[in-house]
Write a protein that holds these residues in place. Structure first.
Motif, short mmCIF file in Angstrom:
data_model
loop_
_atom_site.label_atom_id
_atom_site.label_comp_id
_atom_site.label_asym_id
_atom_site.label_seq_id
_atom_site.Cartn_x
_atom_site.Cartn_y
_atom_site.Cartn_z
N ILE A 45 29.03 -19.89 -15.07
CA ILE A 45 29.84 -18.91 -15.79
C ILE A 45 28.94 -17.86 -16.41
CG2 ILE A 45 31.42 -18.60 -17.75
CD1 ILE A 45 32.41 -21.45 -17.23
N ARG A 46 27.80 -18.28 -16.93
CA ARG A 46 26.84 -17.35 -17.54
C ARG A 46 26.21 -16.44 -16.50
NH1 ARG A 46 21.90 -19.36 -18.32
NH2 ARG A 46 22.83 -21.40 -18.76
N GLY A 47 26.01 -16.98 -15.29
CA GLY A 47 25.42 -16.19 -14.22
C GLY A 47 23.97 -15.87 -14.48
N SER A 48 23.59 -14.62 -14.31
CA SER A 48 22.19 -14.22 -14.46
C SER A 48 21.81 -13.93 -15.91
CB SER A 48 21.92 -12.98 -13.61
OG SER A 48 22.76 -11.91 -14.01
N GLN A 49 22.76 -14.10 -16.83
CA GLN A 49 22.47 -13.85 -18.23
C GLN A 49 21.47 -14.89 -18.74
OE1 GLN A 49 24.18 -11.36 -20.02
NE2 GLN A 49 25.41 -10.78 -18.25
N PRO A 50 20.52 -14.51 -19.61
CA PRO A 50 19.58 -15.49 -20.18
C PRO A 50 20.32 -16.56 -20.97
CG PRO A 50 18.89 -13.23 -20.65
CD PRO A 50 20.28 -13.15 -20.10
N LYS A 51 19.78 -17.77 -20.97
CA LYS A 51 20.41 -18.87 -21.67
C LYS A 51 20.50 -18.56 -23.16
CE LYS A 51 20.34 -23.89 -22.15
NZ LYS A 51 19.67 -25.15 -21.79
N GLY A 52 21.69 -18.75 -23.70
CA GLY A 52 21.90 -18.49 -25.12
C GLY A 52 22.18 -17.03 -25.44
N VAL B 154 24.39 -13.60 -24.04
CA VAL B 154 25.36 -13.00 -23.14
C VAL B 154 25.53 -11.54 -23.56
CG1 VAL B 154 27.74 -13.05 -22.30
CG2 VAL B 154 26.54 -15.19 -22.79
N SER B 155 25.52 -10.65 -22.60
CA SER B 155 25.63 -9.23 -22.93
C SER B 155 26.98 -8.94 -23.58
CB SER B 155 25.47 -8.39 -21.67
OG SER B 155 26.55 -8.62 -20.77
N PRO B 156 27.05 -8.02 -24.52
CA PRO B 156 28.31 -7.69 -25.21
C PRO B 156 29.44 -7.33 -24.25
CG PRO B 156 26.44 -6.67 -26.32
CD PRO B 156 25.91 -7.25 -25.05
N SER B 157 29.11 -6.67 -23.15
CA SER B 157 30.15 -6.26 -22.21
C SER B 157 30.78 -7.45 -21.47
CB SER B 157 29.58 -5.27 -21.19
OG SER B 157 28.55 -5.87 -20.43
N TYR B 158 30.05 -8.56 -21.39
CA TYR B 158 30.54 -9.75 -20.68
C TYR B 158 31.03 -10.83 -21.63
CZ TYR B 158 30.52 -13.72 -17.42
OH TYR B 158 30.87 -14.82 -16.66
N GLN B 159 30.79 -10.67 -22.92
CA GLN B 159 31.06 -11.73 -23.90
C GLN B 159 32.51 -12.20 -23.87
OE1 GLN B 159 28.55 -13.10 -26.15
NE2 GLN B 159 30.14 -14.67 -26.08
N ALA B 160 33.46 -11.27 -23.86
CA ALA B 160 34.88 -11.64 -23.89
C ALA B 160 35.26 -12.43 -22.64
CB ALA B 160 35.75 -10.40 -24.03
N ARG C 237 36.33 -16.47 -22.43
CA ARG C 237 37.60 -16.88 -21.82
C ARG C 237 37.37 -17.88 -20.69
NH1 ARG C 237 38.73 -12.51 -19.72
NH2 ARG C 237 38.49 -13.04 -17.51
N LEU C 238 36.41 -17.59 -19.82
CA LEU C 238 36.13 -18.49 -18.71
C LEU C 238 35.64 -19.85 -19.21
CD1 LEU C 238 34.35 -16.05 -16.23
CD2 LEU C 238 36.57 -17.14 -15.90
N LEU C 239 34.82 -19.84 -20.23
CA LEU C 239 34.30 -21.10 -20.78
C LEU C 239 35.43 -21.91 -21.39
CD1 LEU C 239 31.57 -22.52 -20.97
CD2 LEU C 239 31.29 -21.52 -23.26
N THR C 240 36.30 -21.26 -22.11
CA THR C 240 37.45 -21.96 -22.71
C THR C 240 38.37 -22.53 -21.64
OG1 THR C 240 37.39 -20.53 -24.68
CG2 THR C 240 39.45 -21.69 -24.22
N ASP C 241 38.66 -21.73 -20.63
CA ASP C 241 39.55 -22.19 -19.55
C ASP C 241 38.93 -23.38 -18.80
OD1 ASP C 241 41.31 -20.20 -20.23
OD2 ASP C 241 40.77 -18.86 -18.58
N THR C 242 37.63 -23.29 -18.52
CA THR C 242 36.97 -24.37 -17.80
C THR C 242 36.94 -25.65 -18.61
OG1 THR C 242 35.58 -22.76 -16.64
CG2 THR C 242 34.86 -25.05 -16.59
N ARG C 243 36.66 -25.54 -19.91
CA ARG C 243 36.69 -26.72 -20.77
C ARG C 243 38.07 -27.35 -20.78
NH1 ARG C 243 33.07 -24.05 -25.54
NH2 ARG C 243 31.01 -24.79 -24.82
#
Length: 277
Positions: free
Chosen positions: A43-50, A52-58, A62-68
């Motif tokens: 879900i994070r993709g190429s973003q560094p661990k910990g 997430v870029s502001p443009s992708y944060q929302a 959402r994806l993390l919540t749905d997957t959980r």
């Protein structure tokens, strides 16, 4: 065998793995542990661990919540199924790369059961992911792969696909260690391209190994090629309940060009596969 880990990816492909796990948990009085993994790295993709870029944060949230939520639903369905069958069970919800998390947790248990196709990777609902293949190559415990649809009719006994390789020997030893050799007669099937005598000699090693543990087994030497398909055919023709094989005995390059008995069995078997590398 005291504990069985079952991979829960929420797909239809894992339903037979759950049913097989319940059956064995009842039969051998085992704890059944269901594991669901939130694939946060994908879900994070190429973003560094910990980070997430502001443009992708929302979208990330959402994806993390749905997957959980999907993982929790799969665990809840597993819990209900085990409760209905009066099976002792435990739930594990983990987060990370699915193969890594499953392999780490597997160190606690005796056996892993997965469906014939896995869907642990994020967005792999329509197409299976490579978690099954990756787990098979590195698992510290045996892996039982449950086909989506089982062969019909009563099943009894075990077919051991034995070619004299290190992988086959390890698989047989792991099978013995689980204590499930009691599920029925054992047939040691060995295939040689042109000599039944040589096939029988190879089978004798496995038969004698089991005899040292007071377990009788029949040797079945077969002359021919296409080993994977011949093992499968013998298991089906003899109504076997389980097919024991060493996983990935050939080098990766050779498997890519020519296939392997393991690949054939994973694609075509309607008999549960007991695999160990």
């Amino acid at each position: 065998m005291r504990s069985i880990l079952v991979g829960l990816d929420g797909s239809d492909d894992c339903l037979s793995a759950i049913e097989h796990g319940i059956s064995w948990a009842q039969r051998f009085d085992c704890l059944l542990v269901g594991i669901g993994v939130v694939d946060e790295p994908a879900i994070r993709g190429s973003q560094p661990k910990g980070k997430v870029s502001p443009s992708y944060q929302a979208a990330y949230d959402r994806l993390l919540t749905d997957t959980r939520h999907e993982v929790e639903q799969a665990l809840e369905r597993f819990a209900i199924r085990c409760s209905n069958e009066q099976v002792s069970f435990k739930l594990l919800e983990d987060e990370g790369q699915p193969c890594e998390r499953i392999l780490t947790e597997l160190q606690r248990y005796d056996l892993l059961i997965l469906g014939c196709r896995t869907h642990f990777r994020h967005a792999s609902g329509q197409h299976p992911c490579h978690t099954l293949q990756d787990v098979l190559r590195d698992a510290s415990r045996p892996v039982v792969v449950a086909p989506k649809s089982l062969a019909t009719g009563p099943r009894k006994g075990v077919v051991v696909a034995y070619d004299g390789s290190v992988q086959a020997a390890r698989a047989l030893h792991a099978f013995l260690a689980t204590g499930i050799a009691s599920i029925g007669p054992i047939h040691i099937v060995t295939i040689h391209p042109d000599s039944s005598v040589e096939a029988a000699r190879v089978a004798d090693r496995a038969v004698e190994f089991l005899r040292f543990h007071n377990i009788d087994a029949d040797r079945v030497p077969i002359v021919g090629d296409s080993a994977g398909r011949r093992f499968l055919n013998y298991a089906l023709e003899n109504n076997a309940e389980l097919l024991v094989m060493g996983a990935y005995g050939q080098a990766k390059v050779k498997e890519f060009f020519f296939g392997s008995a393991t690949c054939t069995a994973l694609k075509e078997s309607s008999v549960p596969l007991f695999l160990f590398h």
